[in-house]
Motif scaffolding. Structure first.
Motif, PDB file in Angstrom:
ATOM      1  N   ARG A  84       3.204   2.190 -10.864  1.00 53.43           N
ATOM      2  CA  ARG A  84       2.817   3.271  -9.960  1.00 53.43           C
ATOM      3  C   ARG A  84       3.147   4.641 -10.537  1.00 53.43           C
ATOM      4  O   ARG A  84       3.796   5.477  -9.896  1.00 53.43           O
ATOM      5  CB  ARG A  84       3.501   3.088  -8.599  1.00 53.43           C
ATOM      6  N   VAL A  85       2.689   4.889 -11.731  1.00 61.60           N
ATOM      7  CA  VAL A  85       2.903   6.176 -12.388  1.00 61.60           C
ATOM      8  C   VAL A  85       2.179   7.267 -11.585  1.00 61.60           C
ATOM      9  O   VAL A  85       1.016   7.122 -11.240  1.00 61.60           O
ATOM     10  CB  VAL A  85       2.387   6.147 -13.834  1.00 61.60           C
ATOM     11  N   PHE A 139       2.138  -7.877  -4.017  1.00 54.59           N
ATOM     12  CA  PHE A 139       2.320  -6.530  -4.555  1.00 54.59           C
ATOM     13  C   PHE A 139       1.144  -6.130  -5.453  1.00 54.59           C
ATOM     14  O   PHE A 139       0.751  -4.962  -5.476  1.00 54.59           O
ATOM     15  CB  PHE A 139       3.635  -6.447  -5.328  1.00 54.59           C
ATOM     16  N   ALA A 140       0.564  -7.096  -6.173  1.00 51.01           N
ATOM     17  CA  ALA A 140      -0.602  -6.795  -7.009  1.00 51.01           C
ATOM     18  C   ALA A 140      -1.799  -6.405  -6.154  1.00 51.01           C
ATOM     19  O   ALA A 140      -2.568  -5.502  -6.508  1.00 51.01           O
ATOM     20  CB  ALA A 140      -0.944  -8.000  -7.884  1.00 51.01           C
ATOM     21  N   ALA A 141      -1.973  -7.076  -5.007  1.00 48.40           N
ATOM     22  CA  ALA A 141      -3.082  -6.751  -4.102  1.00 48.40           C
ATOM     23  C   ALA A 141      -2.902  -5.360  -3.507  1.00 48.40           C
ATOM     24  O   ALA A 141      -3.860  -4.586  -3.401  1.00 48.40           O
ATOM     25  CB  ALA A 141      -3.170  -7.797  -2.990  1.00 48.40           C
ATOM     26  N   ALA A 180      -3.655  -2.815  -6.216  1.00 46.24           N
ATOM     27  CA  ALA A 180      -5.087  -2.653  -6.467  1.00 46.24           C
ATOM     28  C   ALA A 180      -5.778  -1.893  -5.338  1.00 46.24           C
ATOM     29  O   ALA A 180      -6.667  -1.070  -5.574  1.00 46.24           O
ATOM     30  CB  ALA A 180      -5.733  -4.033  -6.644  1.00 46.24           C
ATOM     31  N   GLU A 181      -5.371  -2.157  -4.109  1.00 46.63           N
ATOM     32  CA  GLU A 181      -6.022  -1.522  -2.957  1.00 46.63           C
ATOM     33  C   GLU A 181      -5.661  -0.048  -2.835  1.00 46.63           C
ATOM     34  O   GLU A 181      -6.476   0.770  -2.419  1.00 46.63           O
ATOM     35  CB  GLU A 181      -5.613  -2.254  -1.677  1.00 46.63           C
TER      36      GLU A 181
END
Length: 335
Positions: free
Chosen positions: A126-127, A288-290, A293-294
């Motif tokens: 989350r840069v 957390f990946a979903a 991406a969202e």
């Protein structure tokens, strides 16, 4: 070698005073300024050390003026993100998070161990986002306010321990505290952000606290902040730790899961988020990946110039020259 420029070039105007200084000093019968002890020098006695002292003093003054002008070396262009999300992570530290019903590399790990590693991986992706952290069990407290310093936040996550707060599951208080952290930013600063959302991870149901989960949901809806909820732990019984008052581990026992899925689903649906069921470490990562991406931003950024300050390379010799001038001045007096 990059392009060189001056950050404060108007300081170079001070060099125009040097001839005036030199003229004024030459008009005095005794040298009372610019060099220490020079007021006691005999005006007609000129030696090599005296001339060298004066030269060092003037040369140091020139270098100091250049240092004030702030010489810079331009190293290149980098991008400055102007949009990103404000994210509050809300993590459960209740005793049941020590239940060892997850597996990693052929060995069992606790829910907390699994969550801790996944959250740290999430931070790396989350840069450009400001991320904060609220931890809770019987009460909630802020581990970190919103920050761009994800390395510092990573170290705070390493310090978290189950049992550091009195046991219980105060979901309403934790969500309420997180919402105040998200909504407390100045309007002008908030305009630059893409949006805000909250991620709640728990393996239990609300059983204490001053704010009810329904009141927390209403607060999130008023502030238009979506809540993504993750229910941790397997179904059925798991080996769990019990805690005495003060967070001391007292005993272990098999206890059934008390996850309130209906509450987490309702919390996500009513606020515009999503609910995820994390039965193992893999599904925690998928959750957390979903979310990543969202709620990902294609940054609208602007160019910035990366520079290195070179003033120390001028200030240090200036100080050395002044020190040498002082030494030569004292030597002449003692001669």
């Amino acid at each position: 070698m990059g392009h060189l420029r001056l950050g404060q070039p108007f300081f170079l105007l001070l060099t125009a005073l040097l001839p005036l200084l030199f003229w004024a000093r030459s008009r005095r019968k005794s040298s009372a300024w610019l060099l220490p002890f020079s007021g006691r020098w005999k005006p007609k006695r000129k030696t090599g050390s005296g001339k060298m002292a004066i030269f060092c003093a003037y040369a140091g003054l020139v270098l100091a003026i250049i240092a004030l002008a702030r010489p810079l070396e331009e190293r290149g262009i980098f991008r400055i993100p102007r949009e990103g999300y404000d994210i509050l992570l809300v993590l459960d530290l209740s005793g049941s998070m020590l239940a060892e019903d997850y597996e990693r590399g052929g060995r069992t790990v606790s829910r907390f161990e699994a969550v801790q590693g996944v959250v740290k991986s999430f931070l790396e992706k989350r840069v450009g986002d400001r991320i904060g952290l609220v931890a809770f069990s019987g009460r909630a407290y802020t581990v970190s306010p919103l920050t761009f310093d994800h390395r510092w936040l990573d170290r705070q996550i390493d310090r978290l321990e189950v049992g550091m707060i009195e046991d219980g599951t105060a979901i309403g208080d934790a969500v309420g505290l997180a919402l105040t952290r998200l909504a407390g930013k100045q309007a002008k600063e908030a305009e630059k952000r893409k949006g805000k959302f909250l991620i709640l991870l728990t393996d239990g149901g609300n059983n204490c606290g001053a704010l009810s989960p329904d009141e927390a949901i209403d607060l999130a809806m008023q502030k238009r902040i979506p809540i993504f909820t993750i229910g941790a732990g397997r179904l059925g019984e798991a080996n769990s730790s019990l805690f005495e008052d003060g967070g001391q581990n007292a005993a272990n026992e098999m206890s059934p899961s008390d996850l309130d899925e209906e509450l987490l689903q309702r919390m996500a649906k009513q606020t515009g988020g999503r609910y995820f069921r994390a039965l193992d470490e893999g599904t925690i990562r998928e959750a957390f990946a979903a979310i990543d991406a969202e709620k990902k931003v294609a940054f609208s950024d602007r160019p910035g110039l990366l520079t290195d300050d070179l003033y120390p390379y001028f200030l240090a010799p200036a100080l050395l020259l002044w020190g040498l001038a002082l030494f030569l001045a004292r030597r002449r007096l003692l001669a």
